[in-house]
Motif scaffolding. Structure first.
Motif, PDB file in Angstrom:
ATOM      1  N   CYS A 148       0.587  -1.169   0.060  1.00 31.90           N
ATOM      2  CA  CYS A 148       0.237   0.223   0.169  1.00 31.90           C
ATOM      3  C   CYS A 148       0.825   1.247  -0.147  1.00 31.90           C
ATOM      4  N   VAL A 149       1.964   1.377   0.690  1.00 31.17           N
ATOM      5  CA  VAL A 149       3.080   2.307   0.129  1.00 31.17           C
ATOM      6  C   VAL A 149       3.438   2.150  -1.410  1.00 31.17           C
ATOM      7  N   ALA A 150       3.806   1.097  -1.851  1.00 28.06           N
ATOM      8  CA  ALA A 150       5.008   1.107  -2.556  1.00 28.06           C
ATOM      9  C   ALA A 150       4.170   0.633  -4.414  1.00 28.06           C
ATOM     10  N   CYS A 151       2.659  -0.009  -3.977  1.00 26.52           N
ATOM     11  CA  CYS A 151       2.302   0.187  -5.198  1.00 26.52           C
ATOM     12  C   CYS A 151       1.625   1.653  -5.400  1.00 26.52           C
ATOM     13  N   LEU A 171      -2.829  16.716   6.772  1.00 27.58           N
ATOM     14  CA  LEU A 171      -3.519  16.946   8.365  1.00 27.58           C
ATOM     15  C   LEU A 171      -4.075  16.206   8.890  1.00 27.58           C
ATOM     16  N   VAL A 172      -5.798  15.531   7.291  1.00 26.78           N
ATOM     17  CA  VAL A 172      -6.414  14.254   7.466  1.00 26.78           C
ATOM     18  C   VAL A 172      -5.413  13.185   7.712  1.00 26.78           C
ATOM     19  N   SER A 173      -4.877  13.189   6.901  1.00 23.74           N
ATOM     20  CA  SER A 173      -4.227  11.662   6.828  1.00 23.74           C
ATOM     21  C   SER A 173      -3.692  11.497   7.793  1.00 23.74           C
ATOM     22  N   VAL A 174      -3.030  11.982   8.948  1.00 20.82           N
ATOM     23  CA  VAL A 174      -2.283  11.591  10.411  1.00 20.82           C
ATOM     24  C   VAL A 174      -3.523  10.892  10.988  1.00 20.82           C
ATOM     25  N   VAL A 175      -4.548  12.473  11.536  1.00 19.63           N
ATOM     26  CA  VAL A 175      -6.079  13.011  12.254  1.00 19.63           C
ATOM     27  C   VAL A 175      -6.185  11.175  12.266  1.00 19.63           C
ATOM     28  N   LEU A 176      -6.247   9.924  10.984  1.00 17.87           N
ATOM     29  CA  LEU A 176      -7.095   8.940  10.258  1.00 17.87           C
ATOM     30  C   LEU A 176      -6.206   8.303  11.148  1.00 17.87           C
ATOM     31  N   SER A 181       0.497   6.528   0.021  1.00 18.90           N
ATOM     32  CA  SER A 181       1.514   6.129   0.199  1.00 18.90           C
ATOM     33  C   SER A 181       1.549   6.522   1.178  1.00 18.90           C
ATOM     34  N   PHE A 182       1.587   7.554   1.427  1.00 14.49           N
ATOM     35  CA  PHE A 182       2.474   8.587   2.863  1.00 14.49           C
ATOM     36  C   PHE A 182       1.206   8.126   3.559  1.00 14.49           C
ATOM     37  N   THR A 183      -0.435   7.838   3.614  1.00 15.49           N
ATOM     38  CA  THR A 183      -0.681   7.828   4.612  1.00 15.49           C
ATOM     39  C   THR A 183      -0.801   6.017   5.232  1.00 15.49           C
ATOM     40  N   TYR A 184      -0.004   5.314   4.063  1.00 11.77           N
ATOM     41  CA  TYR A 184       0.164   3.859   4.524  1.00 11.77           C
ATOM     42  C   TYR A 184       1.841   3.791   5.196  1.00 11.77           C
ATOM     43  N   LEU A 185       2.635   4.634   4.568  1.00 11.33           N
ATOM     44  CA  LEU A 185       4.114   4.767   5.646  1.00 11.33           C
ATOM     45  C   LEU A 185       3.993   5.320   6.763  1.00 11.33           C
ATOM     46  N   LEU A 186       2.703   5.906   7.499  1.00 15.68           N
ATOM     47  CA  LEU A 186       2.232   6.764   8.621  1.00 15.68           C
ATOM     48  C   LEU A 186       2.179   5.244   8.841  1.00 15.68           C
ATOM     49  N   VAL A 187       0.970   4.389   8.593  1.00 15.25           N
ATOM     50  CA  VAL A 187       0.763   3.436   9.419  1.00 15.25           C
ATOM     51  C   VAL A 187       1.706   1.882   9.468  1.00 15.25           C
ATOM     52  N   ILE A 188       2.944   2.086   8.996  1.00 16.72           N
ATOM     53  CA  ILE A 188       3.839   1.049   9.606  1.00 16.72           C
ATOM     54  C   ILE A 188       4.447   2.214  10.725  1.00 16.72           C
ATOM     55  N   LEU A 228     -16.611   9.185  10.212  1.00 15.65           N
ATOM     56  CA  LEU A 228     -17.245  11.257   9.519  1.00 15.65           C
ATOM     57  C   LEU A 228     -15.264  11.241   8.833  1.00 15.65           C
ATOM     58  N   CYS A 229     -13.941  11.052   9.878  1.00 12.87           N
ATOM     59  CA  CYS A 229     -12.851  10.665   9.969  1.00 12.87           C
ATOM     60  C   CYS A 229     -12.324  10.187   8.346  1.00 12.87           C
ATOM     61  N   GLN A 230     -13.089   8.845   8.211  1.00 11.47           N
ATOM     62  CA  GLN A 230     -12.649   7.711   7.498  1.00 11.47           C
ATOM     63  C   GLN A 230     -13.095   8.443   5.572  1.00 11.47           C
ATOM     64  N   MET A 231     -14.350   8.802   6.108  1.00 11.15           N
ATOM     65  CA  MET A 231     -14.917   9.705   4.777  1.00 11.15           C
ATOM     66  C   MET A 231     -14.443  11.248   4.528  1.00 11.15           C
ATOM     67  N   LEU A 232     -13.983  12.080   5.398  1.00  7.42           N
ATOM     68  CA  LEU A 232     -13.791  13.355   5.415  1.00  7.42           C
ATOM     69  C   LEU A 232     -11.795  12.931   4.338  1.00  7.42           C
ATOM     70  N   PHE A 233     -11.571  12.268   5.281  1.00  7.17           N
ATOM     71  CA  PHE A 233      -9.771  11.687   4.135  1.00  7.17           C
ATOM     72  C   PHE A 233     -10.623  11.144   2.616  1.00  7.17           C
ATOM     73  N   SER A 234     -11.139  10.564   2.393  1.00 11.16           N
ATOM     74  CA  SER A 234     -11.730   9.733   1.100  1.00 11.16           C
ATOM     75  C   SER A 234     -12.267  11.770   0.026  1.00 11.16           C
ATOM     76  N   PHE A 235     -12.828  12.338   1.237  1.00 12.55           N
ATOM     77  CA  PHE A 235     -13.629  13.537   0.240  1.00 12.55           C
ATOM     78  C   PHE A 235     -12.490  14.424   0.001  1.00 12.55           C
ATOM     79  N   THR A 236     -10.957  14.610   0.937  1.00 12.76           N
ATOM     80  CA  THR A 236     -10.027  15.601   1.064  1.00 12.76           C
ATOM     81  C   THR A 236      -9.245  15.133  -0.295  1.00 12.76           C
ATOM     82  N   ILE A 237      -8.925  14.027  -0.303  1.00 17.19           N
ATOM     83  CA  ILE A 237      -8.189  13.776  -1.766  1.00 17.19           C
ATOM     84  C   ILE A 237      -9.219  14.122  -2.985  1.00 17.19           C
TER      85      ILE A 237
END
Length: 470
Positions: A56-59, A222-227, A348-355, A319-328
């Motif tokens: 999910c980061v590389a692809c 910010l939304v990516s980090v908060v999610l 990619s950035f979001t799943y780097l945060l996940v790792i 709401l946070c998940q929806m806000l993430f998709s909406f922001t993209i």
């Protein structure tokens, strides 16, 4: 932007695609059948979870940065990627229950293929959604998909036998692929089918100030980090961190309560969003998320799953998940970057945060409340930071100009349908109407110079004009 019947059909198919893709994500990540590899005492757990995260980061990063090459083989990928995802689901599902091959190898390979397919589905859905319909329709599609995802996943866990979850997942892969293909076909008929290289709202985005662009990027980060923080500290946790095993009708009633609260929160929040200048539009959603963090802080104090705060926490997480998709999607409409590339880099950035979260925070015993307070403080600072008067004035001008552009584009597409222009001719005509040169159109749409001139000739003939000025 007006929405034709084909455009509405595209939005409906996008909603179905998001729903199928998200239910698949939850089923593979949290169903007891699929969740077993992630909790194997062997290295299988690391292979499965981190294989998925790394994919999910590389692809998406590779697909986003190589979007021109991806565009050339897009038709082949639309067939190959669902087949790979199907193979990944099967390998990941059967890995711990067979003895013919290494379970670690099968689960690791399966999780990588699932990550690849999941990212491809999301990036295509974001691209179509960013190019189809008004911002209100985007909000409706995302709210509906989140509600359907919650209810259908709860049904899958509470009603269907555990041993059938693999078959359900296979069906979801097929439904997702069909939905994406149907959404793209409807978008083509509506004259809004996007190239992977296109910037869906280019005309409107070109009007955005530098201040507005920086704000949009800051909101995206910010939304990516908060999610990730909210998911990491919630009951469900990060993908693969726990199995949802409830098999009672009470689980369905709980899910129904969650979606009712979610709808009650999200609809007024985003109605307010639409009616505010660009610089202030994220203030109310972020204030709701701040409240969500304090609710999460209360649930961290062992109020229990039966507490009313638990359902409210799940609603704010939705709401946070929806806000993430909406922001993209909204960033793809506002920033002068190809939407496919933007969604790829963001995912990619979001799943780097996940790792990073999984390695540094998960299971370390670090107090969740400290993280919650830091995240809430950052949100408060963002909301409280005043927008300079001149920037606010430009934001209002941008919003009005964007609305004017939408009206002009809608009229242009109406003219294209009236005179029988093809989807590609419509794209060329809209770029010409924006004052773009032939070399720019050639580069933007990845066409040969002679092909662009041929399209221009057809447009002039069908519209009975003789120059770009006409």
């Amino acid at each position: 932007m007006s929405t034709t019947s084909s455009g509405k059909a595209a939005l409906a198919w996008v909603t179905a695609g998001f729903t199928a893709t998200c239910v698949l994500f939850y089923l593979v990540g949290y169903s007891p059948v699929f969740n077993l590899p992630a909790h194997s005492p062997s290295v299988m757990g690391d292979f499965s979870r981190y294989g998925f995260f790394v994919a999910c980061v590389a692809c998406p990063l590779a697909m986003g940065l190589l979007d021109r090459r991806v565009e050339r083989i897009r038709t082949s990928l639309n067939v190959a990627v669902p087949l790979l995802l199907l193979m990944g689901v099967v390998l990941y599902g059967i890995a711990p229950y067979q003895s013919l091959a290494s379970a670690d190898l099968l689960s690791g390979t399966g999780s990588v293929l699932i990550g690849l397919g999941y990212m491809w589905y999301l990036m295509n859905l974001y691209q179509v959604l960013a190019s189809t319909g008004s911002i209100t329709n985007v909000i409706v599609a995302l709210v509906a998909s989140r509600i359907l995802t919650t209810l259908l996943f709860s049904c899958a866990v509470a009603i269907t036998p555990t041993e059938t979850h693999l078959y359900v997942a296979v069906a979801l892969v097929v439904i997702g692929a069909v939905s994406i293909a149907a959404a793209s076909a409807c978008a083509r008929r509506a004259g809004t089918a996007p190239s992977l290289l296109s910037s869906p709202g280019e005309g409107a985005k070109a009007l955005t100030t530098k201040v507005g662009k920086r704000q949009q990027i800051a909101q995206l980060v910010l939304v990516s980090v908060v999610l990730i923080i909210m998911r990491g500290l919630s009951d469900s946790g990060i993908w693969g961190s726990g199995a949802m095993t409830s098999h009672s009708p009470a689980a369905l009633l709980s899910a129904l309560g969650v979606v009712i609260v979610f709808a009650a929160i999200s609809i007024p929040t985003f109605r307010t969003y639409v009616n505010h200048p660009i610089g202030y539009r994220y203030h109310l959603p972020f204030l709701v998320l701040i409240a969500g963090f304090f609710i999460l802080s209360l649930t961290e104090q062992q109020l229990g799953d039966d507490s009313p705060f638990s359902a409210l926490e799940s609603s704010v997480e939705l709401l946070c998940q929806m806000l993430f998709s909406f922001t993209i999607v909204n960033s793809a409409r506002r920033l002068d970057v190809p939407g496919f590339r933007l969604s790829g880099i963001t995912l990619s950035f979001t799943y780097l945060l996940v790792i990073l979260w999984t390695v540094l925070m998960e299971g370390t015993g670090i107090a969740g409340n400290a993280v919650i307070l830091v995240a809430a403080y950052v949100l408060v600072v963002f909301v409280a930071t005043p927008t300079r008067p001149e920037a606010a004035a430009r934001d209002r001008e941008d919003g009005a100009a964007a609305g004017m552009y939408d009206a002009i584009e809608a009229k242009g597409r109406g003219i294209a349908r009236e005179h029988g222009l093809t989807a590609r001719e419509t794209e060329v005509m809209l770029l010409l109407a924006q004052g773009r040169s032939l070399p720019y159109i050639q580069e933007e749409l990845v066409l040969a110079g002679g092909t662009v001139k041929t399209h221009v000739g057809h447009i002039y003939k069908k519209l009975d004009v003789h120059s770009k000025q006409e």
